[in-house]
Design a protein around this motif. Structure first.
Motif, PDB file in Angstrom:
ATOM      1  N   MET A   1       0.839  -1.197   0.000  1.00  0.00           N
ATOM      2  CA  MET A   1       0.000   0.000   0.000  1.00  0.00           C
ATOM      3  C   MET A   1       0.874   1.246   0.000  1.00  0.00           C
ATOM      4  SD  MET A   1      -3.108  -0.826   2.658  1.00  0.00           S
ATOM      5  CE  MET A   1      -2.054  -1.304   4.027  1.00  0.00           C
ATOM      6  N   ASN A   2       0.389   2.289  -0.671  1.00  0.00           N
ATOM      7  CA  ASN A   2       1.090   3.557  -0.569  1.00  0.00           C
ATOM      8  C   ASN A   2       0.718   4.227   0.750  1.00  0.00           C
ATOM      9  OD1 ASN A   2      -1.374   4.985  -0.854  1.00  0.00           O
ATOM     10  ND2 ASN A   2      -1.183   5.005  -3.082  1.00  0.00           N
ATOM     11  N   LEU A   3       1.332   5.397   1.006  1.00  0.00           N
ATOM     12  CA  LEU A   3       1.169   6.038   2.307  1.00  0.00           C
ATOM     13  C   LEU A   3      -0.283   6.431   2.566  1.00  0.00           C
ATOM     14  CD1 LEU A   3       2.737   6.864   4.790  1.00  0.00           C
ATOM     15  CD2 LEU A   3       3.219   9.067   3.702  1.00  0.00           C
ATOM     16  N   ASP A   4      -0.961   6.992   1.571  1.00  0.00           N
ATOM     17  CA  ASP A   4      -2.358   7.376   1.761  1.00  0.00           C
ATOM     18  C   ASP A   4      -3.227   6.169   2.091  1.00  0.00           C
ATOM     19  OD1 ASP A   4      -1.824  10.029   1.327  1.00  0.00           O
ATOM     20  OD2 ASP A   4      -2.383  10.000  -0.803  1.00  0.00           O
ATOM     21  N   GLN A   5      -2.952   5.050   1.452  1.00  0.00           N
ATOM     22  CA  GLN A   5      -3.721   3.839   1.739  1.00  0.00           C
ATOM     23  C   GLN A   5      -3.458   3.325   3.151  1.00  0.00           C
ATOM     24  OE1 GLN A   5      -2.213   1.574  -1.627  1.00  0.00           O
ATOM     25  NE2 GLN A   5      -4.201   1.675  -2.670  1.00  0.00           N
ATOM     26  N   ARG A   6      -2.217   3.442   3.611  1.00  0.00           N
ATOM     27  CA  ARG A   6      -1.891   3.021   4.973  1.00  0.00           C
ATOM     28  C   ARG A   6      -2.631   3.892   5.998  1.00  0.00           C
ATOM     29  NH1 ARG A   6       2.824  -0.205   5.498  1.00  0.00           N
ATOM     30  NH2 ARG A   6       4.014  -0.429   3.563  1.00  0.00           N
ATOM     31  N   ILE A   7      -2.658   5.191   5.763  1.00  0.00           N
ATOM     32  CA  ILE A   7      -3.347   6.101   6.678  1.00  0.00           C
ATOM     33  C   ILE A   7      -4.834   5.754   6.743  1.00  0.00           C
ATOM     34  CG2 ILE A   7      -4.012   8.511   7.052  1.00  0.00           C
ATOM     35  CD1 ILE A   7      -1.301   9.248   5.654  1.00  0.00           C
ATOM     36  N   THR A   8      -5.435   5.533   5.583  1.00  0.00           N
ATOM     37  CA  THR A   8      -6.857   5.178   5.543  1.00  0.00           C
ATOM     38  C   THR A   8      -7.109   3.842   6.220  1.00  0.00           C
ATOM     39  OG1 THR A   8      -7.194   6.432   3.506  1.00  0.00           O
ATOM     40  CG2 THR A   8      -8.802   4.723   4.014  1.00  0.00           C
ATOM     41  N   ALA A   9      -6.223   2.874   5.982  1.00  0.00           N
ATOM     42  CA  ALA A   9      -6.391   1.557   6.587  1.00  0.00           C
ATOM     43  C   ALA A   9      -6.310   1.636   8.108  1.00  0.00           C
ATOM     44  CB  ALA A   9      -5.333   0.599   6.046  1.00  0.00           C
ATOM     45  N   ALA A  24     -10.311  12.501  11.799  1.00  0.00           N
ATOM     46  CA  ALA A  24      -9.126  13.134  12.380  1.00  0.00           C
ATOM     47  C   ALA A  24      -7.888  12.283  12.156  1.00  0.00           C
ATOM     48  CB  ALA A  24      -9.348  13.370  13.871  1.00  0.00           C
ATOM     49  N   VAL A  25      -8.014  10.958  12.287  1.00  0.00           N
ATOM     50  CA  VAL A  25      -6.869  10.066  12.056  1.00  0.00           C
ATOM     51  C   VAL A  25      -6.391  10.176  10.614  1.00  0.00           C
ATOM     52  CG1 VAL A  25      -6.122   7.649  12.022  1.00  0.00           C
ATOM     53  CG2 VAL A  25      -7.551   8.484  13.896  1.00  0.00           C
ATOM     54  N   ARG A  26      -7.324  10.312   9.670  1.00  0.00           N
ATOM     55  CA  ARG A  26      -6.928  10.469   8.261  1.00  0.00           C
ATOM     56  C   ARG A  26      -6.265  11.826   8.022  1.00  0.00           C
ATOM     57  NH1 ARG A  26     -12.346   8.543   7.680  1.00  0.00           N
ATOM     58  NH2 ARG A  26     -12.386   6.297   7.206  1.00  0.00           N
ATOM     59  N   ALA A  27      -6.737  12.853   8.720  1.00  0.00           N
ATOM     60  CA  ALA A  27      -6.242  14.211   8.478  1.00  0.00           C
ATOM     61  C   ALA A  27      -4.932  14.498   9.199  1.00  0.00           C
ATOM     62  CB  ALA A  27      -7.307  15.230   8.914  1.00  0.00           C
ATOM     63  N   VAL A  28      -4.609  13.697  10.218  1.00  0.00           N
ATOM     64  CA  VAL A  28      -3.404  13.927  11.026  1.00  0.00           C
ATOM     65  C   VAL A  28      -2.541  12.668  10.951  1.00  0.00           C
ATOM     66  CG1 VAL A  28      -2.523  14.573  13.286  1.00  0.00           C
ATOM     67  CG2 VAL A  28      -4.760  15.400  12.561  1.00  0.00           C
ATOM     68  N   PRO A  29      -1.773  12.475   9.889  1.00  0.00           N
ATOM     69  CA  PRO A  29      -1.010  11.228   9.701  1.00  0.00           C
ATOM     70  C   PRO A  29      -0.041  10.959  10.845  1.00  0.00           C
ATOM     71  CG  PRO A  29      -1.042  12.544   7.690  1.00  0.00           C
ATOM     72  CD  PRO A  29      -1.594  13.411   8.773  1.00  0.00           C
ATOM     73  N   TYR A  64       2.419   2.400  11.056  1.00  0.00           N
ATOM     74  CA  TYR A  64       0.999   2.179  10.759  1.00  0.00           C
ATOM     75  C   TYR A  64       0.499   0.812  11.216  1.00  0.00           C
ATOM     76  CZ  TYR A  64       0.742   6.731   8.797  1.00  0.00           C
ATOM     77  OH  TYR A  64       0.746   8.104   8.680  1.00  0.00           O
ATOM     78  N   SER A  65       1.241   0.216  12.154  1.00  0.00           N
ATOM     79  CA  SER A  65       0.755  -0.973  12.847  1.00  0.00           C
ATOM     80  C   SER A  65       0.153  -0.532  14.180  1.00  0.00           C
ATOM     81  CB  SER A  65       1.911  -1.950  13.094  1.00  0.00           C
ATOM     82  OG  SER A  65       2.810  -1.413  14.059  1.00  0.00           O
ATOM     83  N   ASP A  66      -0.417  -1.485  14.905  1.00  0.00           N
ATOM     84  CA  ASP A  66      -0.952  -1.162  16.226  1.00  0.00           C
ATOM     85  C   ASP A  66       0.126  -1.395  17.272  1.00  0.00           C
ATOM     86  OD1 ASP A  66      -2.778  -0.330  18.118  1.00  0.00           O
ATOM     87  OD2 ASP A  66      -3.459  -2.378  18.516  1.00  0.00           O
ATOM     88  N   ALA A  67       1.187  -0.606  17.172  1.00  0.00           N
ATOM     89  CA  ALA A  67       2.318  -0.728  18.091  1.00  0.00           C
ATOM     90  C   ALA A  67       2.593   0.619  18.733  1.00  0.00           C
ATOM     91  CB  ALA A  67       3.568  -1.214  17.357  1.00  0.00           C
ATOM     92  N   ALA A  68       2.999   0.570  20.008  1.00  0.00           N
ATOM     93  CA  ALA A  68       3.521   1.777  20.639  1.00  0.00           C
ATOM     94  C   ALA A  68       4.919   2.043  20.094  1.00  0.00           C
ATOM     95  CB  ALA A  68       3.569   1.603  22.149  1.00  0.00           C
ATOM     96  N   ILE A  69       5.205   3.285  19.778  1.00  0.00           N
ATOM     97  CA  ILE A  69       6.524   3.662  19.271  1.00  0.00           C
ATOM     98  C   ILE A  69       7.223   4.465  20.362  1.00  0.00           C
ATOM     99  CG2 ILE A  69       7.820   4.800  17.458  1.00  0.00           C
ATOM    100  CD1 ILE A  69       6.126   2.441  16.467  1.00  0.00           C
TER     101      ILE A  69
END
Length: 383
Positions: A1-9, A24-29, A64-69
């Motif tokens: 996936m490209n970056l926009d697709q990752r944000i949407t996913a 908000a999640v889509r608008a604030v990458p 873009y995973s469900d991980a704490a960074i």
């Protein structure tokens, strides 16, 4: 996936959020708030370094995973690449962010006080949802504060940022409609109650010393108190002023035995966890399964510690205790009390915060398990 697709996913995966939060999640990458090098703490694989310059694809995968960074170790004293040290600042896992923002449930135009700016991602989400002028975020670490300000500017957001101790809140701007706490708290500062409107919400990861944490939603009632219930399990770094010291003890252990299997205490119920944490808030625990069915529990407080070892080869469980408190005896007593109450589950417990302190209750605030001055016995359980 490209970056926009990752944000949407990512936005689509956060099913606990309504459409306005997902917008908000889509608008604030999220990637705008992650440094080039950080430590990825994922449930799916061992924690590991991510480096945008050497492996950009792995970096984006982690972001873009469900991980704490994790973005800081030992208050900045340790290079993040080492990965060894105390985690002291991070960008929380998206599912945890969704859980706290969903519980916040703000109205349009609500003013929010955030405790712990961190990387700035949640402040940006709040600012997108409610407007920059309605969000105040407090951060205690100067370096983290400066980095967050840069991240927010790059994302086109400008909430009010305060460098200071979040345990004091921010009286300049109170009262707030919502208080959003992004760090683990053992003792709830009363300042947050006093700075929230009656009927507002304070969303807190309550992280007692005993076993895990609990998302807690409190409502100020207008008389200097706030009350609410415990919800989902959570894990957050502790508020800096509430970090737990390890004791330094030299005295000899006292030997004893118990018939209570420590595995039952640790694995019975979140309700048992809350009862133990409420009755003995000074006790901290770690535990581990050992080879061939063995199990070890370590307990400590500011001035005492205990070691409890279960072996399938022995009828009784070995206990070692030292210091002025017999910590295993205290934990055992609290667990047995919980059993005597009918083993109530987590959703029957709640907390009230007063100017004098906080107490945990069973079923109703009028039925306290503890008082600001110590434990007590609640009434018979209500059906």
């Amino acid at each position: 996936m490209n970056l926009d697709q990752r944000i949407t996913a990512l936005a689509d995966r956060l099913t606990g959020l309504d459409d306005r939060w997902r917008s908000a999640v889509r608008a604030v990458p999220r990637h705008l708030f992650i440094p080039d090098r950080a430590w990825c703490d994922s449930r799916d694989r061992p924690a590991h370094l991510i480096d945008r310059n050497t492996d950009p694809e792995a970096w984006v995968d982690a972001v873009y995973s469900d991980a704490a960074i994790v973005t800081q170790l030992d208050d900045g004293a340790t290079d993040i690449a080492r990965g060894k040290g105390d985690y002291t600042s991070s960008c929380s896992a998206p599912a945890a962010v969704a859980l706290t923002l969903g519980a916040l449930d703000p109205y349009d135009g609500d003013e929010v006080l955030e405790i712990g700016t961190g990387t700035g991602w949640t402040a940006a989400l709040l600012a997108h949802r409610l407007g920059d002028g309605n969000v105040t975020s407090v951060e205690i670490d100067p370096a983290v504060h400066t980095t967050a300000a840069g991240n927010l500017a790059a994302a086109g957001r400008s909430p009010r940022l305060i460098l200071g101790d979040g345990s004091a809140g921010c009286a300049d701007g109170a009262p707030y409609d919502r208080v959003h706490v992004t760090c683990g708290v053992d003792r709830i500062p009363h300042s947050w109650v006093g700075q929230t409107r009656p009927g507002g919400l304070i969303v807190i990861p309550w992280i007692p010393r005993w076993e895990g944490g609990h998302l807690t939603v409190l409502t100020p009632t207008g008389d200097g108190t706030a009350t609410g219930r415990f919800h989902r399990a959570v894990g957050f770094m502790p508020l800096r002023s509430q970090r737990w010291p390890l004791p330094s003890l030299q005295d000899a252990y006292r030997d004893s035995m118990t018939d209570l299997d420590p595995r039952r205490v640790l694995r019975s119920s979140y309700g048992a966890d809350i009862a133990i944490a409420a009755l003995h808030p000074h006790v901290y625990a770690t535990h581990a399964d050992r080879p061939e069915g063995h199990f070890h529990l370590s307990l400590w407080s500011d001035d005492s510690d205990a070691q409890v070892h279960y072996s399938p080869e022995h009828k009784h469980v070995a206990v070692l205790q030292r210091g002025p408190h017999d910590l295993w005896d205290e934990v055992q007593d609290a667990y047995l009390r919980w059993l005597s109450w009918g083993s109530p589950p987590k959703d029957r417990f709640g907390m009230t915060v007063t100017p004098e302190g906080q107490y945990v209750w069973l079923d109703l605030p009028a039925n306290p398990v503890t008082e600001p001055g110590g434990p007590r016995t609640p009434h018979a359980q209500r059906q």
